[in-house]
Design a protein around this motif. Structure first.
Motif, short mmCIF file in Angstrom:
data_model
loop_
_atom_site.label_atom_id
_atom_site.label_comp_id
_atom_site.label_asym_id
_atom_site.label_seq_id
_atom_site.Cartn_x
_atom_site.Cartn_y
_atom_site.Cartn_z
N SER A 131 0.84 -1.20 0.00
CA SER A 131 0.00 0.00 0.00
C SER A 131 0.88 1.24 0.00
O SER A 131 1.95 1.27 0.61
N LEU A 132 0.41 2.29 -0.66
CA LEU A 132 1.15 3.54 -0.72
C LEU A 132 0.42 4.65 0.04
O LEU A 132 0.67 5.83 -0.20
N ARG A 133 -0.43 4.29 0.94
CA ARG A 133 -1.15 5.30 1.73
C ARG A 133 -0.20 6.09 2.62
O ARG A 133 -0.29 7.30 2.73
N PHE A 134 0.73 5.37 3.28
CA PHE A 134 1.66 6.01 4.20
C PHE A 134 3.05 6.11 3.58
O PHE A 134 3.50 5.20 2.89
N ARG A 135 3.74 7.19 3.89
CA ARG A 135 5.10 7.37 3.40
C ARG A 135 6.02 6.30 3.99
O ARG A 135 5.89 5.93 5.17
N PRO A 136 6.94 5.75 3.20
CA PRO A 136 7.90 4.78 3.73
C PRO A 136 8.59 5.31 4.98
O PRO A 136 8.97 6.48 5.06
N GLY A 137 8.74 4.44 5.97
CA GLY A 137 9.36 4.80 7.24
C GLY A 137 8.36 5.02 8.35
O GLY A 137 8.69 4.84 9.53
N ALA A 138 7.12 5.38 8.01
CA ALA A 138 6.11 5.63 9.05
C ALA A 138 5.76 4.34 9.81
O ALA A 138 5.68 4.34 11.04
N TYR A 139 5.57 3.26 9.07
CA TYR A 139 5.23 1.98 9.71
C TYR A 139 6.34 1.55 10.67
O TYR A 139 6.07 1.16 11.82
N GLU A 140 7.58 1.63 10.21
CA GLU A 140 8.71 1.19 11.05
C GLU A 140 8.84 2.05 12.31
O GLU A 140 9.18 1.55 13.38
N CYS A 141 8.55 3.33 12.18
CA CYS A 141 8.62 4.22 13.34
C CYS A 141 7.55 3.87 14.36
O CYS A 141 7.80 3.87 15.57
N VAL A 142 6.35 3.56 13.90
CA VAL A 142 5.26 3.16 14.80
C VAL A 142 5.62 1.86 15.53
O VAL A 142 5.40 1.73 16.74
N VAL A 143 6.17 0.89 14.80
CA VAL A 143 6.57 -0.37 15.43
C VAL A 143 7.64 -0.10 16.50
O VAL A 143 7.59 -0.67 17.60
N SER A 144 8.60 0.76 16.20
CA SER A 144 9.63 1.10 17.18
C SER A 144 9.02 1.78 18.40
O SER A 144 9.44 1.53 19.54
N CYS A 145 8.03 2.63 18.18
CA CYS A 145 7.35 3.30 19.29
C CYS A 145 6.67 2.28 20.21
O CYS A 145 6.77 2.38 21.44
N LEU A 146 5.98 1.33 19.62
CA LEU A 146 5.31 0.31 20.43
C LEU A 146 6.31 -0.52 21.22
O LEU A 146 6.07 -0.87 22.38
N ASP A 147 7.45 -0.83 20.60
CA ASP A 147 8.51 -1.56 21.31
C ASP A 147 9.03 -0.73 22.48
O ASP A 147 9.28 -1.24 23.58
N TYR A 148 9.19 0.56 22.24
CA TYR A 148 9.66 1.46 23.30
C TYR A 148 8.65 1.53 24.45
O TYR A 148 9.03 1.45 25.63
N LEU A 149 7.38 1.67 24.15
CA LEU A 149 6.37 1.80 25.18
C LEU A 149 6.24 0.53 26.02
O LEU A 149 5.89 0.59 27.20
N LYS A 150 6.54 -0.62 25.42
CA LYS A 150 6.49 -1.88 26.16
C LYS A 150 7.59 -1.98 27.20
O LYS A 150 7.40 -2.52 28.30
N ASP A 151 8.78 -1.47 26.87
CA ASP A 151 9.94 -1.63 27.76
C ASP A 151 10.91 -0.47 27.55
O ASP A 151 11.97 -0.63 26.95
N PRO A 152 10.57 0.72 28.06
CA PRO A 152 11.41 1.91 27.81
C PRO A 152 12.85 1.76 28.29
O PRO A 152 13.78 2.26 27.64
N GLU A 153 13.06 1.09 29.41
CA GLU A 153 14.40 1.01 30.00
C GLU A 153 15.36 0.20 29.15
O GLU A 153 16.57 0.48 29.12
N ASN A 154 14.88 -0.81 28.47
CA ASN A 154 15.75 -1.68 27.67
C ASN A 154 15.67 -1.43 26.17
O ASN A 154 16.26 -2.17 25.38
N PHE A 155 14.95 -0.40 25.78
CA PHE A 155 14.77 -0.12 24.36
C PHE A 155 16.05 0.41 23.72
O PHE A 155 16.72 1.28 24.28
N GLN A 156 16.38 -0.12 22.54
CA GLN A 156 17.52 0.35 21.75
C GLN A 156 17.00 0.75 20.37
O GLN A 156 16.44 -0.08 19.65
#
Length: 205
Positions: A131-156
């Protein structure tokens, strides 16, 4: 002449008022092959770093030109990831938490971006590959955000290469646009138009 690498910054903006379940997007006003974007795509606010500019200075310019907050001093910033938007083009993406949806609005360059909108995380996570609805990179940033919110202290913050991006713009799309076709014409010729709607409904022929 030595060419410097093209770099930039971007912001994933969330609010506790939405239980951290949505993020702010803008709609791109221009197509640009070098930074891998199409007019009409929903995107995170992003800005290219100018020569001699620090990333902090680029972020300050982003929050003047593309999107604004009131007050800026209340924001909390966290590095989420680095994405290669196009071969050799890196964007450093940061998480910003704002206290209220009412304190965010478009910046001074509203001829380049428009349509400030809140999008749910579920919406972008469920968007099909290709799909071309979202600009490339947006999906990956959201996934990284969810990973961060799950475990902020150990997030890299991860570094994501161009070929790992979930949503890619086919080269033929840029080729046809550069040959003189409008974005809307290209989408219909390639059978991609339904993936863009409603963002591209109003694009002129």
């Amino acid at each position: 002449m030595i060419e410097r690498p093209l770099t930039g910054v971007g912001a994933l903006i969330i609010s506790p008022e939405s239980s951290y379940e949505s993020f702010a997007t803008i709609t791109e006003g221009h197509t640009k092959r070098s930074t891998n974007k199409l007019r009409g795509m929903q995107s995170l606010p992003m800005e290219t770093a100018e020569w001699g500019e620090t990333y902090e200075q680029t972020l300050e310019r982003l929050f003047e030109e593309e999107i604004r907050f009131l007050p800026l001093s209340l924001l909390l910033k966290t590095k989420l990831c680095t994405c290669e938007l196009a071969p050799g083009v890196l964007v450093h993406l940061y998480l910003y938490e704002i206290p209220s949806h009412n304190s965010i609005f478009l910046g001074s360059h509203n001829q380049e971006v428009s349509n400030l909108e809140w999008v749910s995380f579920v919406d972008i996570l469920n968007e099909p590959t290709g799909s071309l609805r979202f600009r490339p990179g947006a999906y990956e940033c959201v996934v990284s955000c969810l990973d961060y919110l799950k475990d902020p202290e150990n997030f890299q913050p991860p570094v994501i290469s161009f070929h790992q991006l979930r949503h890619q713009i086919p080269h033929v799309v840029f080729n046809l646009i550069e040959a003189g076709f409008s974005e809307r014409e290209v989408l219909f010729q390639l059978g991609l138009a339904p993936q863009f709607l409603p963002n591209f409904q109003l694009l002129s022929h």
